[in-house]
Scaffold this motif. Structure first.
Motif, PDB file in Angstrom:
ATOM      1  N   LYS A 172       0.967  -1.077   0.000  1.00 36.61           N
ATOM      2  CA  LYS A 172       0.036   0.003   0.129  1.00 36.61           C
ATOM      3  C   LYS A 172       0.759   1.113  -0.044  1.00 36.61           C
ATOM      4  O   LYS A 172       0.332   2.201  -0.165  1.00 36.61           O
ATOM      5  CB  LYS A 172      -0.962   0.046   1.338  1.00 36.61           C
ATOM      6  N   ASP A 185      -9.597   4.978  -9.999  1.00 39.83           N
ATOM      7  CA  ASP A 185     -10.939   4.659  -9.007  1.00 39.83           C
ATOM      8  C   ASP A 185     -10.662   5.250  -7.888  1.00 39.83           C
ATOM      9  O   ASP A 185     -10.071   4.508  -6.858  1.00 39.83           O
ATOM     10  CB  ASP A 185     -10.932   3.038  -9.073  1.00 39.83           C
ATOM     11  N   LYS A 199     -12.154   5.234  -5.019  1.00 32.67           N
ATOM     12  CA  LYS A 199     -12.521   4.694  -3.909  1.00 32.67           C
ATOM     13  C   LYS A 199     -11.578   3.747  -3.661  1.00 32.67           C
ATOM     14  O   LYS A 199     -11.135   3.458  -2.498  1.00 32.67           O
ATOM     15  CB  LYS A 199     -13.960   3.755  -4.108  1.00 32.67           C
ATOM     16  N   ARG A 200     -10.946   3.150  -4.335  1.00 34.27           N
ATOM     17  CA  ARG A 200      -9.779   2.176  -4.235  1.00 34.27           C
ATOM     18  C   ARG A 200      -8.583   2.986  -3.595  1.00 34.27           C
ATOM     19  O   ARG A 200      -7.791   2.464  -2.586  1.00 34.27           O
ATOM     20  CB  ARG A 200      -9.079   1.591  -5.597  1.00 34.27           C
ATOM     21  N   ASN A 229      -9.688   3.769   0.168  1.00 37.39           N
ATOM     22  CA  ASN A 229      -9.572   2.481   0.969  1.00 37.39           C
ATOM     23  C   ASN A 229      -8.127   2.086   1.173  1.00 37.39           C
ATOM     24  O   ASN A 229      -7.971   1.280   2.288  1.00 37.39           O
ATOM     25  CB  ASN A 229     -10.164   1.353   0.272  1.00 37.39           C
ATOM     26  N   PRO A 232      -7.330  -3.012 -13.641  1.00 40.30           N
ATOM     27  CA  PRO A 232      -7.249  -2.684 -12.499  1.00 40.30           C
ATOM     28  C   PRO A 232      -5.881  -1.777 -12.330  1.00 40.30           C
ATOM     29  O   PRO A 232      -4.871  -2.187 -11.321  1.00 40.30           O
ATOM     30  CB  PRO A 232      -6.967  -4.092 -11.776  1.00 40.30           C
ATOM     31  N   PHE A 237      -3.636  -2.702  -9.197  1.00 37.32           N
ATOM     32  CA  PHE A 237      -4.535  -3.048  -7.958  1.00 37.32           C
ATOM     33  C   PHE A 237      -4.600  -4.402  -7.989  1.00 37.32           C
ATOM     34  O   PHE A 237      -5.876  -4.990  -8.042  1.00 37.32           O
ATOM     35  CB  PHE A 237      -5.731  -2.158  -7.927  1.00 37.32           C
TER      36      PHE A 237
END
Length: 240
Positions: free
Chosen positions: A111, A138, A140-141, A144, A194, A209
């Motif tokens: 991460k 994205d 939201k990804r 998160n 991704p 991702f």
């Protein structure tokens, strides 16, 4: 069981997963006892294994009973990663066609790549006053993955009046960038995979991702120019 760690499982994930394979369906207390892990660690580990599709649960008498997925699921996860890497190959092969120049490539796993890229983008934009171009993000990804750095990123973008243009999937509604700093346009979902690509200054950053996250930053003026041309073509065809 070192091969399981090489496949991306942590030591605790290996202990919990193999314990469940041995004993079948079990509650958290039983898993903790048989694996030798403290209950809080078991809860966290089960949650991560669920996200990876390696553990499921059923409720019996109002208690969760966890069960390990068949080991073949490990092979399926690796196949999915390989498929995503194969999709990335055309981009990587384009690097070979570029005029040879002094360039550097930085590779990251985990991460931390989100934090590294966003800090690098801010540093570059503040020094050169250029815009950040983003393909296939994205939001939201990213939130998160690291909500703290993302909130800091949007705050700094607004504070220093930095600019970016972002291509997102048609239908996405979570668009946290401020309207004075971030322009969004939409492309059909067929354009997306991704991966997210950032073009800023003389740099191109690509985040894949998967689990774990992988990313690389290529510092190459020629590559950045090539990606900018690609971005502008997509931007013109995208909807507002």
């Amino acid at each position: 069981m070192s091969i399981l760690r090489e496949l991306g499982l942590t030591e605790n994930e290996v202990k919990v997963y193999t314990t469940l394979l041995k004993i079948g369906s079990a509650t958290v207390s039983v898993i903790a006892e048989r694996s030798g892990l403290y209950r809080p660690y078991v809860y966290d580990t089960l949650e991560r294994l669920e996200e990876k599709g390696l553990v499921s649960f059923l409720k019996k008498n109002n208690k969760k009973h966890f069960k390990a997925a068949h080991p073949s699921q490990l092979i399926e996860r690796e196949k999915e990663k390989l498929e995503e890497l194969q999709k990335l190959m055309p981009q990587l092969e384009e690097f070979l066609k570029l005029p040879k120049e002094e360039a550097s490539v930085e590779l990251y796993a985990g991460k931390k790549i989100v934090r590294v890229v966003q800090k690098d983008v801010l540093k570059t934009l503040m020094n050169k006053k250029e815009e950040n171009l983003v393909i296939g993000v994205d939001e939201k990804r990213f939130m998160n993955a690291d909500s703290v750095i993302m909130n800091q990123y949007f705050h700094q973008m607004q504070k220093y009046k930095l600019k970016e243009r972002v291509l997102v999937r048609k239908g996405d509604t979570f668009l946290p960038g401020h309207k004075l700093t971030t322009q969004y346009r939409f492309l059909p979902r067929a354009y997306f995979s991704p991966t997210s690509t950032f073009i800023y200054g003389e740099n191109v950053a690509i985040i894949l991702f998967t689990e774990p996250l992988y990313g690389l930053i290529i510092r190459s003026n020629a590559l950045a120019k090539a990606y900018r041309r690609q971005f502008e073509i997509l931007w013109k065809s995208a909807s507002v």
